[in-house]
Scaffold this motif. Sequence first.
Motif, PDB file in Angstrom:
ATOM      1  N   GLY A  96       0.835  -1.190   0.000  1.00  0.00           N
ATOM      2  CA  GLY A  96       0.000   0.000   0.000  1.00  0.00           C
ATOM      3  C   GLY A  96       0.869   1.238   0.000  1.00  0.00           C
ATOM      4  O   GLY A  96       1.869   1.311   0.722  1.00  0.00           O
ATOM      5  N   LEU A  97       0.498   2.222  -0.820  1.00  0.00           N
ATOM      6  CA  LEU A  97       1.245   3.482  -0.899  1.00  0.00           C
ATOM      7  C   LEU A  97       0.294   4.624  -0.586  1.00  0.00           C
ATOM      8  O   LEU A  97      -0.593   4.956  -1.374  1.00  0.00           O
ATOM      9  CB  LEU A  97       1.856   3.651  -2.293  1.00  0.00           C
ATOM     10  CG  LEU A  97       2.751   4.879  -2.494  1.00  0.00           C
ATOM     11  CD1 LEU A  97       3.982   4.801  -1.592  1.00  0.00           C
ATOM     12  CD2 LEU A  97       3.178   5.011  -3.955  1.00  0.00           C
ATOM     13  N   ASP A  98       0.477   5.204   0.590  1.00  0.00           N
ATOM     14  CA  ASP A  98      -0.368   6.307   1.055  1.00  0.00           C
ATOM     15  C   ASP A  98       0.371   7.617   0.804  1.00  0.00           C
ATOM     16  O   ASP A  98       1.352   7.932   1.481  1.00  0.00           O
ATOM     17  CB  ASP A  98      -0.673   6.129   2.545  1.00  0.00           C
ATOM     18  CG  ASP A  98      -1.465   7.293   3.123  1.00  0.00           C
ATOM     19  OD1 ASP A  98      -2.034   8.078   2.342  1.00  0.00           O
ATOM     20  OD2 ASP A  98      -1.518   7.416   4.367  1.00  0.00           O
ATOM     21  N   ILE A  99      -0.105   8.377  -0.197  1.00  0.00           N
ATOM     22  CA  ILE A  99       0.525   9.655  -0.549  1.00  0.00           C
ATOM     23  C   ILE A  99      -0.265  10.767   0.122  1.00  0.00           C
ATOM     24  O   ILE A  99      -1.297  11.224  -0.393  1.00  0.00           O
ATOM     25  CB  ILE A  99       0.571   9.845  -2.085  1.00  0.00           C
ATOM     26  CG1 ILE A  99       1.310   8.674  -2.730  1.00  0.00           C
ATOM     27  CG2 ILE A  99       1.252  11.171  -2.442  1.00  0.00           C
ATOM     28  CD1 ILE A  99       1.317   8.705  -4.246  1.00  0.00           C
ATOM     29  N   GLY A 100       0.182  11.168   1.299  1.00  0.00           N
ATOM     30  CA  GLY A 100      -0.533  12.163   2.074  1.00  0.00           C
ATOM     31  C   GLY A 100       0.090  13.539   1.987  1.00  0.00           C
ATOM     32  O   GLY A 100       1.122  13.745   1.348  1.00  0.00           O
ATOM     33  N   THR A 101      -0.524  14.495   2.676  1.00  0.00           N
ATOM     34  CA  THR A 101      -0.039  15.868   2.671  1.00  0.00           C
ATOM     35  C   THR A 101       1.182  16.033   3.560  1.00  0.00           C
ATOM     36  O   THR A 101       2.092  16.807   3.242  1.00  0.00           O
ATOM     37  CB  THR A 101      -1.153  16.820   3.143  1.00  0.00           C
ATOM     38  OG1 THR A 101      -2.279  16.679   2.274  1.00  0.00           O
ATOM     39  CG2 THR A 101      -0.688  18.265   3.122  1.00  0.00           C
ATOM     40  N   THR A 102       1.243  15.306   4.678  1.00  0.00           N
ATOM     41  CA  THR A 102       2.359  15.443   5.607  1.00  0.00           C
ATOM     42  C   THR A 102       3.367  14.305   5.503  1.00  0.00           C
ATOM     43  O   THR A 102       4.540  14.500   5.799  1.00  0.00           O
ATOM     44  CB  THR A 102       1.842  15.507   7.062  1.00  0.00           C
ATOM     45  OG1 THR A 102       1.068  14.325   7.333  1.00  0.00           O
ATOM     46  CG2 THR A 102       0.971  16.729   7.268  1.00  0.00           C
ATOM     47  N   LYS A 103       2.917  13.126   5.085  1.00  0.00           N
ATOM     48  CA  LYS A 103       3.832  11.986   5.017  1.00  0.00           C
ATOM     49  C   LYS A 103       3.433  11.062   3.865  1.00  0.00           C
ATOM     50  O   LYS A 103       2.278  11.047   3.435  1.00  0.00           O
ATOM     51  CB  LYS A 103       3.828  11.194   6.334  1.00  0.00           C
ATOM     52  CG  LYS A 103       2.528  10.470   6.616  1.00  0.00           C
ATOM     53  CD  LYS A 103       2.552   9.751   7.951  1.00  0.00           C
ATOM     54  CE  LYS A 103       1.297   8.912   8.176  1.00  0.00           C
ATOM     55  NZ  LYS A 103       0.041   9.640   8.053  1.00  0.00           N
TER      56      LYS A 103
END
Length: 473
Positions: free
Chosen positions: A11-18
């Motif tokens: 899983g690749l979580d591309i968030g605003t902070t991390k």
Amino acid sequence: MKSQKSNIAVGLDIGTTKIVAMVGRKNEHGKLEILGVGRAKSLGVHRGVVNNITQTINSIKEAVAQAEADSGYKIKDVTVGIAGQHIRSLQHSDYITRNNFEEVIDENDLKKLIQQVYKLVMLPGEEIIHVLPQEFKVDSEGEITEPMGMYGSRLEANFHVVVGQITSIKNIARCVKSAGLNLADITLEPIASSMASLSQEEKEAGVALVDIGGGTTDIAVFKDNIIRHTSVIPFGGNVISDDIKTGCSIIERQAEQLKVKFGSAWPGENKESEIVAIPGLRGREPKEISLKKLSQIIHARVHEILEQIHMELKHYGCDEQKKKLIAGIVLTGGGSKLKHIRQLTEYITGMDARIGYSNEHIAGGQSDLIQSPEFATAVGLVMKGIEKQEDDAFEEEILLQEEMARQAPINVEPSRPAPTPENNTTAETPKQAEQAPEEEKKKKVRAQETMRTKSSIFQIWTDKFIKMINETD
């Protein structure tokens, strides 16, 4: 380093902070076993939207490299979550009229109905991301969850349609591809978070998942095990840090540390005398910050976010008896770790609330950090990746069985003498003996076909969407 195996998902979580890359697999007990985690600071994403391609690619590479070193597996395929202020959703009803109502409803009827949903006219630059079924209606019979195998002349359905800006999604896909990865699947982040944080009982009773991230707050409402509403509020934990930075006249890093270590969403607990000292810049005197003032700043912004959440839930209709959320609200994401946010949520919304952890789905002995609410989306994306692998494997098995059945030789039964009074007994003939297992085999194949349809029919558009993205230079 071993190459990525088929039973391992990333899983690749591309968030605003991390940006988080998480490698996992399902163990023999059906629980998720996390093999490795990589985490990098997200420098090129603002409120879920990529605004710097190069920095985002570098952050993805850093997170993936850490996950590979931690797990010992070479990452190739990833399941990516999307969110952001460009995401919106709508409810849509559609129907088809069947020519031959004497035949049962099959997969082709469902495909025809869903194809009509794809033809919805969106705003310029928008594309459909998810088509999520709610209930079906066959003729005058409503509230049907599985219409296949039924007779009827009119097939109708309610859909929850999730829409996003195609340019924003393509930018995310471009970053993933430029980092040397293959986009195996794509899903809405609140749906992924719900897989990790919610139980089936909560989804059946009625629950709102609220994922408070750095740049956005994502909401997903479930009732009767069906997703009923999704929305994205375009601010999250970062605006709280910005308010602290402005209100206390400190730099961003210090504001974030203050929020995490001393922050509270409930200002009543702090006294005026409680002070924390912040180191001064370049030899300046330390700066003293009142914890009461700090909690007042945090409280004001969190109150605003929770009011927006409550308004979204009212828009869904949670005040109606039929749509009442018996299980209340589940808070997840990094913002849910703020002290006393659960109590403030209950005070503002009037609903029960709890903090969502992933420990129900994760195998024992895993790190507490992995089960933290801030990793819920990444855990859900791994679960989604494993689920898609299982669906694909099941479909391949069915197709292989069908191919083998087509290639099997046809047995020609030899002629038998006509029955006579002497040999005409009630004993079962060889042909009759063969018919019983043959009928059982046909029933099994029909059941497998139904399962395959239920697992894959609503993945059609997502697969087409991913193919379109992967073909983009």
